[in-house]
Scaffold this active site. Structure first.
Site, PDB file in Angstrom:
ATOM      1  N   TRP A 129       0.811  -1.220   0.000  1.00  0.00           N
ATOM      2  CA  TRP A 129       0.000   0.000   0.000  1.00  0.00           C
ATOM      3  C   TRP A 129       0.843   1.269   0.000  1.00  0.00           C
ATOM      4  O   TRP A 129       0.319   2.358  -0.181  1.00  0.00           O
ATOM      5  CB  TRP A 129      -0.858  -0.008   1.281  1.00  0.00           C
ATOM      6  CG  TRP A 129      -0.040  -0.471   2.455  1.00  0.00           C
ATOM      7  CD1 TRP A 129       0.038  -1.761   2.933  1.00  0.00           C
ATOM      8  CD2 TRP A 129       0.897   0.294   3.230  1.00  0.00           C
ATOM      9  NE1 TRP A 129       0.962  -1.828   3.965  1.00  0.00           N
ATOM     10  CE2 TRP A 129       1.501  -0.578   4.167  1.00  0.00           C
ATOM     11  CE3 TRP A 129       1.281   1.640   3.231  1.00  0.00           C
ATOM     12  CZ2 TRP A 129       2.463  -0.158   5.080  1.00  0.00           C
ATOM     13  CZ3 TRP A 129       2.242   2.054   4.143  1.00  0.00           C
ATOM     14  CH2 TRP A 129       2.817   1.157   5.058  1.00  0.00           C
ATOM     15  N   LYS A 153      -2.808  -8.728  -6.917  1.00  0.00           N
ATOM     16  CA  LYS A 153      -3.419  -8.859  -5.588  1.00  0.00           C
ATOM     17  C   LYS A 153      -2.822  -7.724  -4.759  1.00  0.00           C
ATOM     18  O   LYS A 153      -1.705  -7.781  -4.274  1.00  0.00           O
ATOM     19  CB  LYS A 153      -3.106 -10.230  -4.967  1.00  0.00           C
ATOM     20  CG  LYS A 153      -3.868 -10.471  -3.686  1.00  0.00           C
ATOM     21  CD  LYS A 153      -2.888 -10.658  -2.569  1.00  0.00           C
ATOM     22  CE  LYS A 153      -2.974  -9.866  -1.337  1.00  0.00           C
ATOM     23  NZ  LYS A 153      -3.843  -8.918  -0.897  1.00  0.00           N
ATOM     24  N   HIS A 154      -3.599  -6.647  -4.680  1.00  0.00           N
ATOM     25  CA  HIS A 154      -3.075  -5.456  -4.007  1.00  0.00           C
ATOM     26  C   HIS A 154      -3.352  -5.553  -2.509  1.00  0.00           C
ATOM     27  O   HIS A 154      -4.115  -6.413  -2.048  1.00  0.00           O
ATOM     28  CB  HIS A 154      -3.718  -4.197  -4.607  1.00  0.00           C
ATOM     29  CG  HIS A 154      -2.755  -3.048  -4.709  1.00  0.00           C
ATOM     30  ND1 HIS A 154      -1.848  -2.757  -3.711  1.00  0.00           N
ATOM     31  CD2 HIS A 154      -2.548  -2.112  -5.673  1.00  0.00           C
ATOM     32  CE1 HIS A 154      -1.127  -1.699  -4.067  1.00  0.00           C
ATOM     33  NE2 HIS A 154      -1.529  -1.295  -5.260  1.00  0.00           N
ATOM     34  N   GLY A 205       6.805  -6.223  -0.493  1.00  0.00           N
ATOM     35  CA  GLY A 205       6.202  -6.137   0.840  1.00  0.00           C
ATOM     36  C   GLY A 205       7.187  -6.601   1.892  1.00  0.00           C
ATOM     37  O   GLY A 205       8.405  -6.518   1.702  1.00  0.00           O
ATOM     38  N   SER A 206       6.652  -7.108   2.981  1.00  0.00           N
ATOM     39  CA  SER A 206       7.500  -7.507   4.101  1.00  0.00           C
ATOM     40  C   SER A 206       8.183  -8.859   3.822  1.00  0.00           C
ATOM     41  O   SER A 206       7.715  -9.646   2.989  1.00  0.00           O
ATOM     42  CB  SER A 206       6.648  -7.631   5.358  1.00  0.00           C
ATOM     43  OG  SER A 206       5.684  -8.646   5.171  1.00  0.00           O
ATOM     44  N   GLU A 227      10.662  -8.409  -3.762  1.00  0.00           N
ATOM     45  CA  GLU A 227      11.181  -7.072  -3.441  1.00  0.00           C
ATOM     46  C   GLU A 227      10.696  -6.784  -2.025  1.00  0.00           C
ATOM     47  O   GLU A 227       9.558  -6.355  -1.831  1.00  0.00           O
ATOM     48  CB  GLU A 227      10.666  -6.072  -4.477  1.00  0.00           C
ATOM     49  CG  GLU A 227      11.508  -4.821  -4.560  1.00  0.00           C
ATOM     50  CD  GLU A 227      11.286  -3.912  -3.370  1.00  0.00           C
ATOM     51  OE1 GLU A 227      12.084  -3.997  -2.406  1.00  0.00           O
ATOM     52  OE2 GLU A 227      10.329  -3.149  -3.384  1.00  0.00           O
ATOM     53  N   LEU A 228      11.552  -7.065  -1.052  1.00  0.00           N
ATOM     54  CA  LEU A 228      11.091  -7.057   0.340  1.00  0.00           C
ATOM     55  C   LEU A 228      11.636  -5.840   1.082  1.00  0.00           C
ATOM     56  O   LEU A 228      12.175  -4.930   0.476  1.00  0.00           O
ATOM     57  CB  LEU A 228      11.478  -8.381   1.001  1.00  0.00           C
ATOM     58  CG  LEU A 228      11.052  -9.606   0.181  1.00  0.00           C
ATOM     59  CD1 LEU A 228      11.476 -10.898   0.849  1.00  0.00           C
ATOM     60  CD2 LEU A 228       9.543  -9.603  -0.069  1.00  0.00           C
ATOM     61  N   CYS A 261      10.344   1.266   1.370  1.00  0.00           N
ATOM     62  CA  CYS A 261      11.251   0.135   1.563  1.00  0.00           C
ATOM     63  C   CYS A 261      12.696   0.582   1.483  1.00  0.00           C
ATOM     64  O   CYS A 261      13.545   0.108   2.224  1.00  0.00           O
ATOM     65  CB  CYS A 261      10.967  -0.968   0.553  1.00  0.00           C
ATOM     66  SG  CYS A 261      10.868  -0.425  -1.140  1.00  0.00           S
ATOM     67  N   GLU A 358      12.824  -3.569  10.525  1.00  0.00           N
ATOM     68  CA  GLU A 358      12.527  -2.478   9.603  1.00  0.00           C
ATOM     69  C   GLU A 358      11.644  -1.465  10.329  1.00  0.00           C
ATOM     70  O   GLU A 358      10.581  -1.824  10.846  1.00  0.00           O
ATOM     71  CB  GLU A 358      11.802  -3.033   8.367  1.00  0.00           C
ATOM     72  CG  GLU A 358      11.444  -1.953   7.364  1.00  0.00           C
ATOM     73  CD  GLU A 358      10.911  -2.498   6.038  1.00  0.00           C
ATOM     74  OE1 GLU A 358      10.269  -3.561   6.033  1.00  0.00           O
ATOM     75  OE2 GLU A 358      11.145  -1.835   5.015  1.00  0.00           O
TER      76      GLU A 358
END
Ligand code: NDP
Length: 453
Positions: A129, A153-154, A205-206, A227-228, A261, A358
């Site tokens: 998001w 899938k957002h 995301g995470s 891509e974390l 990120c 993080e």
């Protein structure tokens, strides 16, 4: 049912029906059919549609920005800049794709040897998001140019932005299903990964989400790009320009309310500069005006969700319990919505959440290093490796240190960012694979070798 909640007020303002498993399967069947049409569309015609999509982003900057600002709390100018960047990424791949996708001849004693790049199929894109348009388009522009299609899938809290993107793609002339949003709960992602039309998965995301979805992709032997998150080091050597690096550190922790990120998260400062750096940064953070992201006077908005705020507060409290020093902030703001005070911690060391995890919010964490060698050791003392930076007056030394930092990207005297002309991605728990540039364009292609005698 997916609910959009304005994080500036805590009030929900839109609801969207969820797709159940049979509906998701039907939509993915449609994506599979769209792939057949899109793959067979000549490259020039595909790129024309990408250019039309760019034009639509430019026409709708304000409306799209207001929507994402209301859904996840980003300041309006930042949201507008994000939409404009989506237009630019489409234009860039429309320009570069013919060159980067061209057949590559290889040496041959007789006949011909060559490599051609063919699209794989439907790529499932699980997206976060924090940059609701950009994260999707950073993946989508190269993938669509290459001839793949996307099932997105957002994140549940930005369903309005996701559906706005889908509508824009349709209006630009993409085949129905080439940029399809699946409004599905996380529990249905396993079924989506397993769908036979899905040939790859890209997730931003995470690390937690990456581990779950990466395992599913592995089980089905489907290519994945992860891509974390990051806990990026920002190494300030004693000879650095104090003003420049404090401006950059402030922007890293306050842009998108610190929810990026690739933003610097661990500010590792060589001992002689620590006091001046802390004082300068504290003054900058204290000057921020939290408020409604749509109000031009606001300089920092809310966090995107209440649970994210609670997690950030836990990270700050536990770091203080373990010996960090609070210079500024350190608490939720007493107003409606999900606002956290701009916060500055010093004396942050390994073993504290502010160092090991993080930090996704307006919290700056300063760690002192005795010298450049210790700074590099601390920079690498993390599970993550996304985008680091080194600040020094001696650029040759900066470059030498940059080579020793374990990260997908390192900037010397600059802030690493997702520049759509350069490869983007991480190492260690920040993920694998690359988005953007030629690597991103061909990441989900069949690199097919053809031999002709
Ligand atoms: P998540 O990683 O949980 O969310 C990212 C995306 O993954 C969303 O679409 C989410 O869906 C989906 N997802 C999450 N878990 C699963 C699963 N098990 N299976 C399938 N899909 C899944 O991030 P959060 O929003 O919960 O944020 C938590 C933390 O993650 C942040 O504090 C930050 O540290 C990090 N983060 C990092 C980002 C980055 O760009 N590096 C971006 C976002 C978060 P849904 O929203 O429906 O749960």
């Amino acid at each position: 049912m997916f609910v959009s909640t304005n994080p500036a007020t805590g009030q929900s303002f839109a609801r969207y029906a969820a797709h159940d498993a049979p509906a998701a399967t039907r939509l993915l069947d449609g994506c599979g059919r769209a792939f057949g049409r899109w793959r067979d569309t000549p490259l020039a015609a595909r790129l024309d549609i990408l250019l039309r999509l760019a034009g639509l982003f430019e026409d709708r900057v304000r409306d799209l920005a207001v929507l994402s600002s209301r859904e996840m709390g980003k300041l309006l100018p930042e949201a507008e800049a994000e939409v404009r960047r989506c237009a630019r990424v489409c234009r860039f791949y429309a320009k570069m794709a013919p060159r980067w996708l061209a057949d590559e001849p290889y040496p041959a004693e007789t006949g011909r040897r060559m490599v051609v790049h063919e699209p794989l199929g439907v790529i499932l894109a699980v997206m976060p998001w924090n940059f609701p348009y950009w994260q999707v388009m950073r993946a989508a522009a190269p993938l669509l140019a290459c001839g793949n299609v996307l099932a997105v899938k957002h994140a549940a809290n930005v369903t309005g932005a996701a559906l706005a993107l889908e509508a824009l793609g349709r209006e630009a002339g993409l085949p129905d299903g080439a940029l399809r949003v699946l409004c599905i709960e996380n529990g249905l992602v396993a079924g989506a990964v397993a769908h036979p039309a899905v040939r790859g998965v890209t997730l931003t995301g995470s690390a937690r989400a990456g581990a779950a979805v990466g395992a599913l992709a592995g089980a089905h032997i489907k290519k994945a790009v992860m891509e974390l998150g990051g806990s990026d080091p920002f190494v300030v050597l004693a000879d650095a320009n104090l003003g420049d690096c404090c401006v950059a550190a402030e922007s890293a922790r306050m842009r998108a309310c610190g929810q990026a990120c690739i933003a610097a998260k661990r500010l590792i400062v060589e001992q002689p500069l620590v006091a001046a750096f802390t004082e300068n940064l504290a003054a900058r953070l204290a000057a921020h005006r939290p408020g409604d992201p749509l109000d031009p006077a606001t300089t920092v908005g809310p966090l995107a969700r209440e649970d994210l705020l609670e997690n950030l507060d836990r990270q700050v409290r536990q770091s203080l319990e373990k010996g960090a020093r609070l210079v500024l902030g350190g608490h939720r703001l007493p107003r409606p919505g999900f606002f956290y005070a701009p916060t500055l911690l010093t004396d942050v060391r390994p073993g504290m959440p502010a160092f090991d995890e993080e930090l996704f919010g307006p919290v700056a964490a300063v760690t002192e290093a005795a010298d450049a060698e210790e700074a590099v050791r601390l920079a690498n003392a993390t599970d993550y490796g996304l985008g680091a930076s080194v600040w020094t007056a001696d650029t040759a030394r900066g470059l030498a240190l940059a080579r020793r930092i374990e990260a997908g990207m390192v900037a010397v005297n600059a802030v690493p960012r997702s520049d759509f002309r350069l490869p983007f991605g991480g190492v260690k728990r920040s993920g694998y694979g690359r988005e953007l540039a030629r690597s991103g364009l061909t990441e989900f292609s069949n690199i097919k070798t053809i031999v002709v005698e």
